[in-house]
Design an enzyme around this catalytic site. Sequence first.
Site, PDB file in Angstrom:
ATOM      1  N   ASN A   8      81.412  40.001 -47.022  1.00  0.00           N
ATOM      2  CA  ASN A   8      81.721  40.116 -48.451  1.00  0.00           C
ATOM      3  C   ASN A   8      80.904  39.047 -49.186  1.00  0.00           C
ATOM      4  O   ASN A   8      81.267  37.875 -49.190  1.00  0.00           O
ATOM      5  CB  ASN A   8      83.229  39.904 -48.662  1.00  0.00           C
ATOM      6  CG  ASN A   8      83.628  39.948 -50.125  1.00  0.00           C
ATOM      7  OD1 ASN A   8      82.809  40.288 -50.987  1.00  0.00           O
ATOM      8  ND2 ASN A   8      84.872  39.601 -50.408  1.00  0.00           N
ATOM      9  N   LYS A  10      80.407  38.660 -52.279  1.00  0.00           N
ATOM     10  CA  LYS A  10      81.022  38.283 -53.564  1.00  0.00           C
ATOM     11  C   LYS A  10      79.975  38.189 -54.679  1.00  0.00           C
ATOM     12  O   LYS A  10      78.985  38.902 -54.653  1.00  0.00           O
ATOM     13  CB  LYS A  10      81.814  36.979 -53.413  1.00  0.00           C
ATOM     14  CG  LYS A  10      82.813  37.044 -52.254  1.00  0.00           C
ATOM     15  CD  LYS A  10      83.828  35.951 -52.279  1.00  0.00           C
ATOM     16  CE  LYS A  10      84.659  36.000 -51.017  1.00  0.00           C
ATOM     17  NZ  LYS A  10      85.756  35.068 -50.998  1.00  0.00           N
ATOM     18  N   HIS A  97      91.250  43.312 -52.523  1.00  0.00           N
ATOM     19  CA  HIS A  97      90.952  41.938 -52.111  1.00  0.00           C
ATOM     20  C   HIS A  97      91.844  40.985 -52.918  1.00  0.00           C
ATOM     21  O   HIS A  97      92.112  41.231 -54.106  1.00  0.00           O
ATOM     22  CB  HIS A  97      89.469  41.626 -52.366  1.00  0.00           C
ATOM     23  CG  HIS A  97      89.040  40.348 -51.726  1.00  0.00           C
ATOM     24  ND1 HIS A  97      89.292  39.128 -52.312  1.00  0.00           N
ATOM     25  CD2 HIS A  97      88.402  40.090 -50.555  1.00  0.00           C
ATOM     26  CE1 HIS A  97      88.823  38.172 -51.516  1.00  0.00           C
ATOM     27  NE2 HIS A  97      88.273  38.734 -50.439  1.00  0.00           N
ATOM     28  N   GLU A  99      91.294  38.248 -54.296  1.00  0.00           N
ATOM     29  CA  GLU A  99      90.688  37.744 -55.547  1.00  0.00           C
ATOM     30  C   GLU A  99      90.813  38.771 -56.661  1.00  0.00           C
ATOM     31  O   GLU A  99      90.974  38.412 -57.833  1.00  0.00           O
ATOM     32  CB  GLU A  99      89.213  37.375 -55.295  1.00  0.00           C
ATOM     33  CG  GLU A  99      89.104  36.099 -54.458  1.00  0.00           C
ATOM     34  CD  GLU A  99      87.779  35.930 -53.740  1.00  0.00           C
ATOM     35  OE1 GLU A  99      86.833  36.697 -54.009  1.00  0.00           O
ATOM     36  OE2 GLU A  99      87.698  35.018 -52.891  1.00  0.00           O
ATOM     37  N   GLU A 169      94.226  39.804 -44.489  1.00  0.00           N
ATOM     38  CA  GLU A 169      93.678  38.564 -45.036  1.00  0.00           C
ATOM     39  C   GLU A 169      94.806  37.736 -45.647  1.00  0.00           C
ATOM     40  O   GLU A 169      95.185  37.974 -46.814  1.00  0.00           O
ATOM     41  CB  GLU A 169      92.648  38.872 -46.128  1.00  0.00           C
ATOM     42  CG  GLU A 169      91.423  39.602 -45.647  1.00  0.00           C
ATOM     43  CD  GLU A 169      90.192  39.212 -46.461  1.00  0.00           C
ATOM     44  OE1 GLU A 169      89.218  38.792 -45.852  1.00  0.00           O
ATOM     45  OE2 GLU A 169      90.233  39.304 -47.701  1.00  0.00           O
ATOM     46  N   GLY A 175      88.899  31.559 -48.251  1.00  0.00           N
ATOM     47  CA  GLY A 175      88.204  30.514 -49.007  1.00  0.00           C
ATOM     48  C   GLY A 175      88.786  29.121 -48.797  1.00  0.00           C
ATOM     49  O   GLY A 175      88.526  28.217 -49.583  1.00  0.00           O
ATOM     50  N   SER A 215      88.459  32.620 -43.582  1.00  0.00           N
ATOM     51  CA  SER A 215      87.840  31.467 -42.916  1.00  0.00           C
ATOM     52  C   SER A 215      87.314  31.778 -41.514  1.00  0.00           C
ATOM     53  O   SER A 215      87.411  30.937 -40.616  1.00  0.00           O
ATOM     54  CB  SER A 215      88.812  30.291 -42.861  1.00  0.00           C
ATOM     55  OG  SER A 215      89.141  29.894 -44.164  1.00  0.00           O
ATOM     56  N   GLY A 236      83.736  36.049 -45.603  1.00  0.00           N
ATOM     57  CA  GLY A 236      83.293  35.673 -46.950  1.00  0.00           C
ATOM     58  C   GLY A 236      82.143  34.679 -46.874  1.00  0.00           C
ATOM     59  O   GLY A 236      80.991  35.032 -46.686  1.00  0.00           O
TER      60      GLY A 236
HETATM   61  C1  PEP Z   1      87.018  36.962 -48.096  1.00  0.00           C
HETATM   62  O1  PEP Z   1      86.669  36.650 -49.230  1.00  0.00           O
HETATM   63  O2  PEP Z   1      87.378  38.113 -47.840  1.00  0.00           O
HETATM   64  C2  PEP Z   1      87.025  35.925 -47.068  1.00  0.00           C
HETATM   65  C3  PEP Z   1      87.546  36.210 -45.920  1.00  0.00           C
HETATM   66  O3  PEP Z   1      86.474  34.709 -47.416  1.00  0.00           O
HETATM   67  P1  PEP Z   1      86.239  33.458 -46.447  1.00  0.00           P
HETATM   68  O4  PEP Z   1      85.659  33.996 -45.145  1.00  0.00           O
HETATM   69  O5  PEP Z   1      85.304  32.598 -47.164  1.00  0.00           O
HETATM   70  O6  PEP Z   1      87.580  32.831 -46.208  1.00  0.00           O
END
Ligand code: PEP
Length: 256
Positions: A8, A10, A97, A99, A169, A175, A215, A236
């Site tokens: 992703n 973003k 998601h 966000e 998630e 994040g 993460s 991410g």
């Molecule tokens: C995401 O935005 O779906 C995500 C998993 O981000 P990150 O890997 O940075 O935690």
Amino acid sequence: MQKLIVGNLKMNLLTIAERDRYLESFKKELQGKNVSDCEIVLCPPAIHLESFAGKIEKNDFSVGAQNIFWEDRGSFTGEISAPMVKNIGAEYLIVGHSERRKNFNETNEVVKAKINSALNAGLFPICCVGETLQDRQAGKTTDVIISQIHEGLADVPVSRITSVVIAYEPVWAVGSDSVPTSDEIMEVRILIKKIFADTFGQAVAEKMKILYGGSVKATTAKQLCIDPGMDGALVGRESLIPMELIKIAEIINNSK
Ligand code: PEP
């Protein structure tokens, strides 16, 4: 089952030069790597979908969109639709998601409308579910996951349900650097399988792909994705570094 590694990207890759550097580096890093049992899906900003799709060779990667509006066409200034992104080369769509749930009020109703629109256009929706830290501390993780799946997938007919991918998630792990234990992830995986088994039957539940996101790095892929038996990862930050995303894919690929 083939593993799925979703990057992703973003709201990044701000210039054409940055985008081209990313794609070149991705292709270079992929050379000679054994990821044959994985499908890698890159989800760039919508503005880059066409150029990403145009760079696909020999099934190196697939392309996904990060968002759509649920109507196909019409007076919806600023929006793009599922048939548009499908037509330009996307195969997948990230939906729900955290966000988008937090910043754009993407409710389970909205998720439902987007999933249906995506399926009608022939896209594979990647439906993100997960609890906030407050939910977890209040013992509400199970209830949150059940309602996100039941309400978000309410209109999906059984004939199409296995086209939907679920990404677990935990909102507090996205994040951040806090991550659940393998056992905590496995518990949610078992819960999600049970929801599908109870609603659609065991055979369907077995076919559903469930990813972990939050993460994921090369150093945490074993604990977060392999040990809990997940079917891949939604990545991410680390997906912005092609070498790191491909390392994660290799680790998951070679765990079979
Ligand atoms: C995401 O935005 O779906 C995500 C998993 O981000 P990150 O890997 O940075 O935690």
